[in-house]
Each structure stands twice: as C-alpha cells, then as structure tokens.
Design a protein around this motif. Structure first.
Motif, PDB file in Angstrom:
ATOM      1  N   ILE A  51     -13.238   9.783 -50.847  1.00 48.87           N
ATOM      2  CA  ILE A  51     -14.544   9.261 -51.256  1.00 48.87           C
ATOM      3  C   ILE A  51     -14.588   7.744 -51.103  1.00 48.87           C
ATOM      4  CG2 ILE A  51     -16.080   8.922 -53.231  1.00 48.87           C
ATOM      5  CD1 ILE A  51     -15.284  11.737 -54.164  1.00 48.87           C
ATOM      6  N   PHE A  52     -13.548   7.075 -51.578  1.00 53.28           N
ATOM      7  CA  PHE A  52     -13.529   5.620 -51.408  1.00 53.28           C
ATOM      8  C   PHE A  52     -13.267   5.241 -49.957  1.00 53.28           C
ATOM      9  CE2 PHE A  52     -13.303   5.664 -55.987  1.00 53.28           C
ATOM     10  CZ  PHE A  52     -13.992   4.524 -56.340  1.00 53.28           C
ATOM     11  N   GLY A  53     -12.693   6.172 -49.185  1.00 58.81           N
ATOM     12  CA  GLY A  53     -12.601   5.950 -47.748  1.00 58.81           C
ATOM     13  C   GLY A  53     -13.982   5.876 -47.115  1.00 58.81           C
ATOM     14  N   ILE A  57     -15.461   2.636 -45.252  1.00 60.46           N
ATOM     15  CA  ILE A  57     -15.911   2.741 -43.861  1.00 60.46           C
ATOM     16  C   ILE A  57     -17.303   2.139 -43.717  1.00 60.46           C
ATOM     17  CG2 ILE A  57     -16.662   4.373 -42.085  1.00 60.46           C
ATOM     18  CD1 ILE A  57     -14.403   6.225 -43.046  1.00 60.46           C
ATOM     19  N   GLY A  58     -18.194   2.478 -44.646  1.00 57.78           N
ATOM     20  CA  GLY A  58     -19.544   1.929 -44.598  1.00 57.78           C
ATOM     21  C   GLY A  58     -19.572   0.429 -44.797  1.00 57.78           C
ATOM     22  N   PHE A  59     -18.770  -0.068 -45.727  1.00 49.26           N
ATOM     23  CA  PHE A  59     -18.733  -1.509 -45.958  1.00 49.26           C
ATOM     24  C   PHE A  59     -18.221  -2.236 -44.724  1.00 49.26           C
ATOM     25  CE2 PHE A  59     -16.562  -5.367 -47.405  1.00 49.26           C
ATOM     26  CZ  PHE A  59     -17.589  -5.990 -48.111  1.00 49.26           C
ATOM     27  N   ASN A  60     -17.272  -1.626 -44.012  1.00 52.80           N
ATOM     28  CA  ASN A  60     -16.700  -2.247 -42.822  1.00 52.80           C
ATOM     29  C   ASN A  60     -17.717  -2.370 -41.697  1.00 52.80           C
ATOM     30  OD1 ASN A  60     -14.388  -3.296 -41.353  1.00 52.80           O
ATOM     31  ND2 ASN A  60     -14.385  -1.368 -40.221  1.00 52.80           N
ATOM     32  N   ILE A  61     -18.716  -1.483 -41.665  1.00 54.16           N
ATOM     33  CA  ILE A  61     -19.758  -1.586 -40.642  1.00 54.16           C
ATOM     34  C   ILE A  61     -20.539  -2.887 -40.814  1.00 54.16           C
ATOM     35  CG2 ILE A  61     -21.946  -0.571 -39.851  1.00 54.16           C
ATOM     36  CD1 ILE A  61     -20.744   2.164 -40.423  1.00 54.16           C
ATOM     37  N   LEU A  62     -20.753  -3.286 -42.052  1.00 52.05           N
ATOM     38  CA  LEU A  62     -21.451  -4.551 -42.308  1.00 52.05           C
ATOM     39  C   LEU A  62     -20.508  -5.737 -42.177  1.00 52.05           C
ATOM     40  CD1 LEU A  62     -24.001  -6.082 -43.296  1.00 52.05           C
ATOM     41  CD2 LEU A  62     -23.133  -5.761 -45.618  1.00 52.05           C
ATOM     42  N   PHE A  63     -19.436  -5.727 -42.931  1.00 52.17           N
ATOM     43  CA  PHE A  63     -18.537  -6.880 -42.993  1.00 52.17           C
ATOM     44  C   PHE A  63     -17.705  -7.011 -41.719  1.00 52.17           C
ATOM     45  CE2 PHE A  63     -14.517  -8.718 -45.074  1.00 52.17           C
ATOM     46  CZ  PHE A  63     -14.927 -10.012 -44.833  1.00 52.17           C
ATOM     47  N   GLY A  64     -17.190  -5.901 -41.219  1.00 55.05           N
ATOM     48  CA  GLY A  64     -16.316  -5.966 -40.056  1.00 55.05           C
ATOM     49  C   GLY A  64     -17.026  -6.287 -38.766  1.00 55.05           C
ATOM     50  N   LEU A  65     -18.267  -5.814 -38.621  1.00 56.55           N
ATOM     51  CA  LEU A  65     -18.990  -6.028 -37.364  1.00 56.55           C
ATOM     52  C   LEU A  65     -19.850  -7.280 -37.388  1.00 56.55           C
ATOM     53  CD1 LEU A  65     -20.088  -2.429 -36.300  1.00 56.55           C
ATOM     54  CD2 LEU A  65     -18.255  -3.839 -35.365  1.00 56.55           C
ATOM     55  N   LEU A 319      -7.171   3.361 -44.752  1.00 56.53           N
ATOM     56  CA  LEU A 319      -5.817   3.085 -45.229  1.00 56.53           C
ATOM     57  C   LEU A 319      -5.850   2.185 -46.457  1.00 56.53           C
ATOM     58  CD1 LEU A 319      -3.999   2.422 -41.821  1.00 56.53           C
ATOM     59  CD2 LEU A 319      -4.046   4.532 -43.160  1.00 56.53           C
ATOM     60  N   GLY A 320      -6.719   1.176 -46.434  1.00 53.46           N
ATOM     61  CA  GLY A 320      -6.817   0.277 -47.581  1.00 53.46           C
ATOM     62  C   GLY A 320      -7.289   0.990 -48.829  1.00 53.46           C
ATOM     63  N   ALA A 321      -8.277   1.875 -48.681  1.00 50.71           N
ATOM     64  CA  ALA A 321      -8.767   2.641 -49.838  1.00 50.71           C
ATOM     65  C   ALA A 321      -7.665   3.516 -50.403  1.00 50.71           C
ATOM     66  CB  ALA A 321      -9.965   3.492 -49.422  1.00 50.71           C
ATOM     67  N   GLY A 322      -6.912   4.182 -49.526  1.00 48.09           N
ATOM     68  CA  GLY A 322      -5.825   5.033 -49.993  1.00 48.09           C
ATOM     69  C   GLY A 322      -4.741   4.242 -50.696  1.00 48.09           C
ATOM     70  N   ALA A 323      -4.395   3.069 -50.156  1.00 52.81           N
ATOM     71  CA  ALA A 323      -3.332   2.260 -50.748  1.00 52.81           C
ATOM     72  C   ALA A 323      -3.711   1.776 -52.148  1.00 52.81           C
ATOM     73  CB  ALA A 323      -3.020   1.066 -49.842  1.00 52.81           C
TER      74      ALA A 323
END
Length: 414
Positions: A51-53, A57-65, A319-323
């Motif tokens: 779920i936090f993955g 993933i969604g946050f990375n679409i904004l911040f990462g791109l 991976l970050g969410a899982g860690a």
C-alpha cells in the motif's frame, strides 16, 4: 510485452515475483527461533509494504519527474480513506466501488490544491502544499467532526463527516443500501471483493515454518502491480518526457512556446490519485479512517521513502517504502529482553555493555537508525538503494571483452 521494452518487462516481472513470493521471502527464519523476530511475512505488514508502495510510486511521478517537492500528499491519502469509508457505510462493502470513489475524490481534491499551489515553485510550492495538508487535517480533526444531528440524536452524522479524533468507523446503523446490513451473529460486515473477504487467509506449515497467504495482501499486491505498470508507461511516454523537460529547465521550455502548467497540474493530479488509491486500500484492509493520515509526518514519510529508494527511478520508491515500513514494524519491537536473549553467550559485563550500545538504535529509538541510514544514503548514495544495487552489480560484472582483433591490432571505438 504489454507495450514495454525488454528492460522494463524484466523489471515488472521482478516486482511481480517479489510480491507473489513475499510470504516465503519475508519468512526466512523458522518459528520459535531467536531470529524469527526479523520475519515480516504476516498479512498486516505485507499489506503495508504494497500500500505504501503505491503511495510512493505516485509521489515519485510528481517529485521524480518534475522535481516539485510536495509536503502535503498525506491530504490525498486521508481523502481517499474517508471516501472509501463513506462508500462502505452508505452503499456496501465491495472494495472496488470504494477504491473508484477514493481515486475520483482525491483527483478532484488534487485539481483544487494543484491549481493554487503550482502558481509557485521551489520552497514556496512545498510550503503551500504543507499548508493545505494541515488545513485538511484540522478540518478532519475538528471542523468536519461537529455533531451535525444535534447532541441528543443518534444518526449517521452524529460525529460529522470524519468522526473527529476517534476516526470514521463502521456501525450497525449504517444503511449500506446495496450490501448486507449485518454479518453472521449480528456483527458488522467486513470489506470484500464479490463476497471474498479481505481478512480471509490460509496458512501453510512446512516444517518449522508457517507461511500465511492473505486475500487482502494479494488483492493489494495486484493493485500495486497495476500501479507500477502504469507508472512505467508514464515514465516512457511523451508526457513523461515533458515532465523531465520541466525538471531539467522549465524556463528554457517556456521559451520554446510550450506551456508547462497543464503538464505539471496533470502530474500533480495523477500523483494525488495514486495517494487516494493508497488511502482507499488502507480503509479496505482495515475499515477505519482517521485524521492522523493527513498529518505532516505522513507526508514527510513518503518523501523519505522516495529519497531512500531512489528519486526518479521506477522501483526505488517501492524499495524505500518496504525498508521504512520494515524498520518501523520490526526494529521498533526489539526490546532489552530480546537483546539479552541474543547476547546471553557473552560474559555478564560484556553482555550489558553491548546491549547498552545497541539499545538506543532499536525499540523506541528506531528513528535514530532510520536517520543515520538516511544521512548515509544522501551523502554516499544520492541515487538511493537503487544506486547501491547498481554499484554492487558493477562489482560482480564481468570485465569487458578485449577490443583487439585476431591479428593483435586494436580497433577504434565507435
């Protein structure tokens, strides 16, 4: 395969394999052993991983791109949870309509917040999103939790739209127009997908190992895989290229005559819908929605997940969410009694000394461990865990073949 290139197909298959075999991979130690403390293969924690993955993933679409750092994404997580809960209360316990409403509601909310916040960039954008998230938290905690039916009446809105401090919960008085009012023995029904309950699970005993296969986990894992596949398509699409151009140099992009605002708003809305989907999944696995899901710490957590895994990478946020969720649920449960069990073979004085050194970093002090790991990643691995994996892979990679021709001469590089 599925419109993906060879590399992305392998990555999708890798993620699929990890989530399918997670009950085995996360239970490496037999039950009853001293190391069983590190097992994480139980349904509740595995559900949190995926779920936090989705959230990351969604946050990375904004911040990462685009490079726009939002400190208010927890607002969409909370909105998605409340939307799913109201769907359960009013219409029925099927999780698919609830998730649909979560995505739609959070998307509309993201349009409003994004339209205002994206008028600024940099730190000003981040502060605006944080302000909206804290206003949403205050609305959920108090303003929308007022007694709308009056102090002497028992009704559907007795605790307002959000339930206030105790959160929004299911009751036997909820109408549930298209679902059953009560379950067996007069209990409150539980979320399901066409009659298959999310809490249903099957255990498999193999020697001293116990593996649990949960309906809720595999449903959430399927949603996460679909979300991951969609993120790959976004990253590789012309839309994703535009977002990268915005991150690279937005002013130069504007000079070409292209208006970057619609692309940024679209990325913000898509990212908010991912967060709403994660919130709906949280309510589907555990039918409860509280204002704490909108608090600023929840927004900060997804930022840590993305940076720890690798900003702008595909698998990094997962991976970050899982860690982080692993440390939160495993390291935090290690206490002094467990440490004494592990180091009982040492002489008494040395045992106490070792435990004194380790104890501040586990239990309630697990945040200290997380902070040290985060500092090390930022300083030595700017690309996060993904970069760390790439460096390890390069160490074991075979040397490049010689460029010499059979006659002993070298050929120029192309």
């Amino acid at each position: 395969m599925l419109g993906l290139n060879k590399k992305d197909t392998y990555l999708l298959l890798l993620v699929a394999g990890l989530v399918i075999f997670a009950p085995f991979l996360l239970n490496p130690f037999p039950e009853g052993s001293a190391m069983a403390q590190f097992n994480a293969g139980y349904p509740d924690l595995m559900q949190r991983f995926v779920i936090f993955g989705v959230f990351a993933i969604g946050f990375n679409i904004l911040f990462g791109l685009t490079g726009y750092l939002s400190f208010g994404h927890a607002a969409f997580l909370g909105v998605g949870s409340y939307a799913a809960m109201w769907m359960f209360k009013l219409f029925g316990m099927n999780v698919l309509p609830a998730l649909g409403l979560s995505i739609l509601t959070s998307g509309l909310f993201a349009v409003l917040i994004g339209y205002i916040s994206l008028r600024r960039s940099g730190i000003y954008f981040s502060i605006l999103t944080l302000a909206f998230a804290m206003m949403s938290y205050s609305l959920a905690y108090s303003v929308l939790a007022t007694d709308m039916d009056g102090p002497d009446r028992q009704g559907l809105l007795q605790k307002g739209l959000t339930g206030g401090e105790t959160g929004l919960q299911l009751t036997l008085e909820d109408p549930r127009i298209f679902g059953q009012q009560t379950a067996g023995e007069g209990n409150i029904p539980v979320p399901n997908i066409f009659g298959l309950e999310m809490r249903s699970a099957v255990e498999m005993n193999v020697g001293d190992w116990v593996f649990t296969f949960s309906v809720g986990y595999y449903f959430a894992a399927l949603v996460m895989l679909l979300s991951f596949y969609l993120s790959i398509r976004i990253f590789r699409s012309p839309f994703g290229m535009m977002l990268r151009a915005i991150k690279s140099n937005q002013h130069r992009l504007n000079y070409t005559g292209l208006n970057a605002k619609p692309y940024m708003l679209a990325a913000f809305v898509v990212s908010g819908m991912y967060a709403g989907l994660a919130g709906g999944l949280m309510a589907s696995m555990d039918p409860l929605a509280g204002p704490e899901r909108m608090f600023w710490t929840a927004s900060g957590e997804v930022v840590l997940m993305t940076i720890l895994g690798g900003v702008g990478t595909l698998i990094g946020p997962v991976l970050g969410a899982g860690a982080i969720k692993y440390m939160e649920n495993i390291l935090s449960k290690i206490n002094s009694d467990i440490l004494h069990t592990w180091f009982a073979f040492l002489p008494n004085g040395l045992e106490d000394f070792v435990i004194t050194l380790i104890y501040p970093f586990i239990g309630k002090g697990w945040h200290l461990t997380l902070g040290l790991i985060f500092m090390a990643v930022v300083i030595f691995l700017p690309g996060g865990l993904v970069e760390g994996g790439q460096r390890i892979a390069r160490l074991f990679k075979r040397k490049k073949p010689s460029t010499k021709t059979p006659d002993g001469k070298t050929t120029p590089a192309e």
